[in-house]
Structures are given as structure tokens and as C-alpha cells.
Design a protein around this motif. Structure first.
Motif, PDB file in Angstrom:
ATOM      1  N   VAL A 223      -6.688  -1.469   8.047  1.00 35.24           N
ATOM      2  CA  VAL A 223      -7.988  -1.078   8.600  1.00 35.24           C
ATOM      3  C   VAL A 223      -8.209   0.412   8.358  1.00 35.24           C
ATOM      4  CG1 VAL A 223      -7.879  -2.886  10.353  1.00 35.24           C
ATOM      5  CG2 VAL A 223      -7.185  -0.572  10.960  1.00 35.24           C
ATOM      6  N   ASP A 224      -9.469   0.829   8.305  1.00 34.50           N
ATOM      7  CA  ASP A 224      -9.780   2.237   8.069  1.00 34.50           C
ATOM      8  C   ASP A 224      -9.551   3.056   9.338  1.00 34.50           C
ATOM      9  OD1 ASP A 224     -12.107   2.184   9.742  1.00 34.50           O
ATOM     10  OD2 ASP A 224     -13.308   1.443   8.075  1.00 34.50           O
ATOM     11  N   ILE A 225      -9.641   4.350   9.199  1.00 36.41           N
ATOM     12  CA  ILE A 225      -9.311   5.262  10.298  1.00 36.41           C
ATOM     13  C   ILE A 225     -10.244   5.079  11.501  1.00 36.41           C
ATOM     14  CG2 ILE A 225     -10.681   7.203   9.414  1.00 36.41           C
ATOM     15  CD1 ILE A 225      -7.212   7.494  11.056  1.00 36.41           C
ATOM     16  N   GLY A 226     -11.512   4.780  11.257  1.00 32.43           N
ATOM     17  CA  GLY A 226     -12.454   4.567  12.362  1.00 32.43           C
ATOM     18  C   GLY A 226     -12.087   3.344  13.185  1.00 32.43           C
ATOM     19  N   ALA A 227     -11.782   2.234  12.507  1.00 34.90           N
ATOM     20  CA  ALA A 227     -11.385   1.005  13.207  1.00 34.90           C
ATOM     21  C   ALA A 227     -10.048   1.214  13.909  1.00 34.90           C
ATOM     22  CB  ALA A 227     -11.303  -0.159  12.230  1.00 34.90           C
ATOM     23  N   ARG A 228      -9.154   1.956  13.271  1.00 34.03           N
ATOM     24  CA  ARG A 228      -7.843   2.242  13.871  1.00 34.03           C
ATOM     25  C   ARG A 228      -8.022   2.955  15.204  1.00 34.03           C
ATOM     26  NH1 ARG A 228      -2.271   3.868  11.538  1.00 34.03           N
ATOM     27  NH2 ARG A 228      -2.932   2.484   9.878  1.00 34.03           N
ATOM     28  N   GLU A 229      -8.889   3.947  15.225  1.00 33.87           N
ATOM     29  CA  GLU A 229      -9.133   4.700  16.457  1.00 33.87           C
ATOM     30  C   GLU A 229      -9.711   3.792  17.545  1.00 33.87           C
ATOM     31  OE1 GLU A 229     -12.040   8.310  17.771  1.00 33.87           O
ATOM     32  OE2 GLU A 229     -10.923   8.569  15.898  1.00 33.87           O
ATOM     33  N   GLN A 230     -10.656   2.930  17.176  1.00 34.69           N
ATOM     34  CA  GLN A 230     -11.246   2.006  18.154  1.00 34.69           C
ATOM     35  C   GLN A 230     -10.195   1.038  18.695  1.00 34.69           C
ATOM     36  OE1 GLN A 230     -14.656   0.658  15.648  1.00 34.69           O
ATOM     37  NE2 GLN A 230     -15.749   0.836  17.596  1.00 34.69           N
ATOM     38  N   ILE A 231      -9.314   0.564  17.839  1.00 33.34           N
ATOM     39  CA  ILE A 231      -8.262  -0.361  18.277  1.00 33.34           C
ATOM     40  C   ILE A 231      -7.320   0.346  19.242  1.00 33.34           C
ATOM     41  CG2 ILE A 231      -6.251  -1.687  17.492  1.00 33.34           C
ATOM     42  CD1 ILE A 231      -7.967  -2.324  14.923  1.00 33.34           C
ATOM     43  N   TYR A 232      -6.959   1.583  18.930  1.00 33.08           N
ATOM     44  CA  TYR A 232      -6.103   2.349  19.847  1.00 33.08           C
ATOM     45  C   TYR A 232      -6.782   2.532  21.201  1.00 33.08           C
ATOM     46  CZ  TYR A 232      -3.103   3.692  15.875  1.00 33.08           C
ATOM     47  OH  TYR A 232      -2.263   3.696  14.799  1.00 33.08           O
ATOM     48  N   GLU A 233      -8.060   2.876  21.195  1.00 30.76           N
ATOM     49  CA  GLU A 233      -8.795   3.062  22.452  1.00 30.76           C
ATOM     50  C   GLU A 233      -8.811   1.763  23.264  1.00 30.76           C
ATOM     51  OE1 GLU A 233     -12.641   4.543  21.266  1.00 30.76           O
ATOM     52  OE2 GLU A 233     -11.838   6.510  20.741  1.00 30.76           O
ATOM     53  N   LEU A 234      -8.993   0.650  22.593  1.00 30.87           N
ATOM     54  CA  LEU A 234      -9.005  -0.644  23.270  1.00 30.87           C
ATOM     55  C   LEU A 234      -7.640  -0.948  23.882  1.00 30.87           C
ATOM     56  CD1 LEU A 234     -10.385  -3.317  23.983  1.00 30.87           C
ATOM     57  CD2 LEU A 234      -9.616  -4.167  21.775  1.00 30.87           C
ATOM     58  N   ILE A 235      -6.573  -0.678  23.148  1.00 28.39           N
ATOM     59  CA  ILE A 235      -5.223  -0.919  23.664  1.00 28.39           C
ATOM     60  C   ILE A 235      -4.969  -0.066  24.904  1.00 28.39           C
ATOM     61  CG2 ILE A 235      -2.755  -0.619  23.154  1.00 28.39           C
ATOM     62  CD1 ILE A 235      -3.427  -1.483  20.235  1.00 28.39           C
ATOM     63  N   VAL A 236      -5.366   1.197  24.855  1.00 31.41           N
ATOM     64  CA  VAL A 236      -5.201   2.087  26.009  1.00 31.41           C
ATOM     65  C   VAL A 236      -6.021   1.560  27.191  1.00 31.41           C
ATOM     66  CG1 VAL A 236      -5.715   4.412  26.891  1.00 31.41           C
ATOM     67  CG2 VAL A 236      -4.595   4.125  24.663  1.00 31.41           C
ATOM     68  N   GLU A 237      -7.248   1.129  26.938  1.00 35.24           N
ATOM     69  CA  GLU A 237      -8.101   0.583  28.001  1.00 35.24           C
ATOM     70  C   GLU A 237      -7.449  -0.643  28.649  1.00 35.24           C
ATOM     71  OE1 GLU A 237     -12.040  -2.154  28.157  1.00 35.24           O
ATOM     72  OE2 GLU A 237     -12.209  -0.383  26.879  1.00 35.24           O
ATOM     73  N   LEU A 238      -6.886  -1.534  27.842  1.00 31.88           N
ATOM     74  CA  LEU A 238      -6.214  -2.721  28.386  1.00 31.88           C
ATOM     75  C   LEU A 238      -5.023  -2.318  29.244  1.00 31.88           C
ATOM     76  CD1 LEU A 238      -6.341  -5.034  25.231  1.00 31.88           C
ATOM     77  CD2 LEU A 238      -7.551  -5.418  27.393  1.00 31.88           C
ATOM     78  N   ALA A 239      -4.239  -1.351  28.769  1.00 29.77           N
ATOM     79  CA  ALA A 239      -3.079  -0.882  29.538  1.00 29.77           C
ATOM     80  C   ALA A 239      -3.523  -0.256  30.859  1.00 29.77           C
ATOM     81  CB  ALA A 239      -2.276   0.122  28.706  1.00 29.77           C
ATOM     82  N   GLU A 240      -4.598   0.508  30.825  1.00 30.23           N
ATOM     83  CA  GLU A 240      -5.104   1.130  32.054  1.00 30.23           C
ATOM     84  C   GLU A 240      -5.602   0.088  33.048  1.00 30.23           C
ATOM     85  OE1 GLU A 240      -7.976   3.933  30.525  1.00 30.23           O
ATOM     86  OE2 GLU A 240      -6.439   5.498  30.273  1.00 30.23           O
ATOM     87  N   ARG A 241      -6.005  -1.073  32.560  1.00 35.85           N
ATOM     88  CA  ARG A 241      -6.441  -2.165  33.440  1.00 35.85           C
ATOM     89  C   ARG A 241      -5.252  -2.997  33.925  1.00 35.85           C
ATOM     90  NH1 ARG A 241     -10.408  -5.104  29.809  1.00 35.85           N
ATOM     91  NH2 ARG A 241      -9.700  -6.824  31.084  1.00 35.85           N
ATOM     92  N   GLY A 242      -4.023  -2.567  33.594  1.00 38.06           N
ATOM     93  CA  GLY A 242      -2.836  -3.243  34.091  1.00 38.06           C
ATOM     94  C   GLY A 242      -2.341  -4.380  33.221  1.00 38.06           C
TER      95      GLY A 242
END
Length: 183
Positions: free
Chosen positions: A115-134
Motif C-alpha cells: 500500500v502507498d504511504i497515505g493508505a499506510r498512515e490511515q491504517i496505522y491511525e485505525l489500528i491505534v483507534e481500535l487499541a484506544e477503544r480497548g
């Protein structure tokens, strides 16, 4: 064990019912329904969990629209074939299918491969969001900087076995490589 409860998983459907999501490394062979549109690829897991005999096409379109908007999937139309999308947008559709029914455990196997750098960043943000939701996040990655930047703990595997779990307290890449190769 999940939340103190022993799980018995004999099929992918059992895992889904238990709240376990798998975002596989090989999206083209193992995750995408080639020749099918974005709606079918997004709503696949949700539709599998539907207990009736008939599909609710309006609901499938609605959840697809929700995922496309939430993950900023670049798509001309939800009826567009998934293989016509870029690799990053294909991956976002695959990840999005698991967000519809809100799993407890997300296993990301090489989530940013191809995946390109933009999609990579969005995927990382999503993973962090899921972790923050427990949510429990298990990331499998051969990308050492990805592991070091995204992980609280890193399981070191060698010859198919877990040999060590390392707490990620500003550990250096060189040290982790030594641990992985057993030096």
C-alpha cells in the motif's frame, strides 16, 4: 482464552462469532472476492453473520457507504469491481469489512504490504483507534520500523516458536534483529 473464557474455534465462522477478525497478508488470494464489487467485498463478513435466508441489499449498501466514508476509500461507485481499486483502497475495504460488526480481537497480518504511504498512515491511525477503544491488536509484520513504532510488546519467533516477548521501551532495531536471529 479471550476475556477469561476458553474458546473452541474449529472454523473461520467460529472465530468470527467469537469476535476475532483476520486481515490476511495476501488480500488478493485470501480476502478479496475477485470480479465482485465493493459492496460484496465490504459486506461479506456481515452478511455471513446474518441468520436469515435473504440478504438485505439495502443494509449491505448502507454499511458499505459507511465504511467507504469512514476509511476514505477512493472509489468511483460502490458497484465498482474491487480489483479496479488501488492496493491501499483494496486493503481499506478488506479492513472495513471487519469493522462493521465490531470484533474484540484484530489480527493484522502484514497490514501495510503493497500500500502507498497515505493508505499506510490511515491504517496505522485505525489500528491505534481500535487499541484506544480497548480492542486487542495482534500485528504480524516483517517490517521492523512498523513493529517498533506500533507495538507495546513484540513477540520474537524463531523456527515457528515464540521464544521471547519483549516490552517495547525504546528498544533499538539492531537489538531486535539480534533477538530475531538468535545472536
Amino acid at each position: 482464552l479471550l476475556n477469561g473464557k476458553k474458546l473452541r474455534i474449529r472454523s473461520p465462522q467460529d472465530a468470527i462469532r467469537q469476535g476475532i477478525a483476520l486481515i490476511t497478508e495476501d488480500r488478493k488470494k485470501l480476502a478479496m472476492l475477485g470480479g465482485r464489487d465493493v459492496v460484496e467485498n465490504t459486506a461479506l463478513v456481515h452478511s455471513e453473520n446474518f441468520r436469515g435466508f435473504l440478504l438485505n441489499l439495502k443494509e449491505e449498501e448502507d454499511v458499505t457507504d459507511e465504511i467507504v466514508n469512514k476509511l476514505s476509500v477512493a472509489v468511483q461507485d460502490r458497484s465498482q469491481k474491487i480489483e479496479e481499486l488501488s492496493g491501499g483502497n483494496q486493503q481499506k475495504v478488506i479492513i472495513g469489512r471487519w469493522l462493521i460488526d465490531d470484533s474484540d480481537v484484530y489480527i493484522f497480518d502484514e497490514p501495510t504490504k503493497g500500500v502507498d504511504i497515505g493508505a499506510r498512515e490511515q491504517i496505522y491511525e485505525l489500528i491505534v483507534e481500535l487499541a484506544e477503544r480497548g480492542k486487542c491488536i495482534i500485528m504480524i509484520s516483517s517490517d521492523m520500523p512498523e513493529l517498533l513504532s506500533m507495538s507495546d510488546r513484540i513477540g520474537v519467533m524463531r523456527n515457528g516458536r515464540m521464544v521471547e516477548i519483549v516490552k517495547n521501551d525504546n528498544i533499538e532495531e539492531e537489538d531486535m534483529i539480534r533477538r530475531f536471529i538468535g545472536v
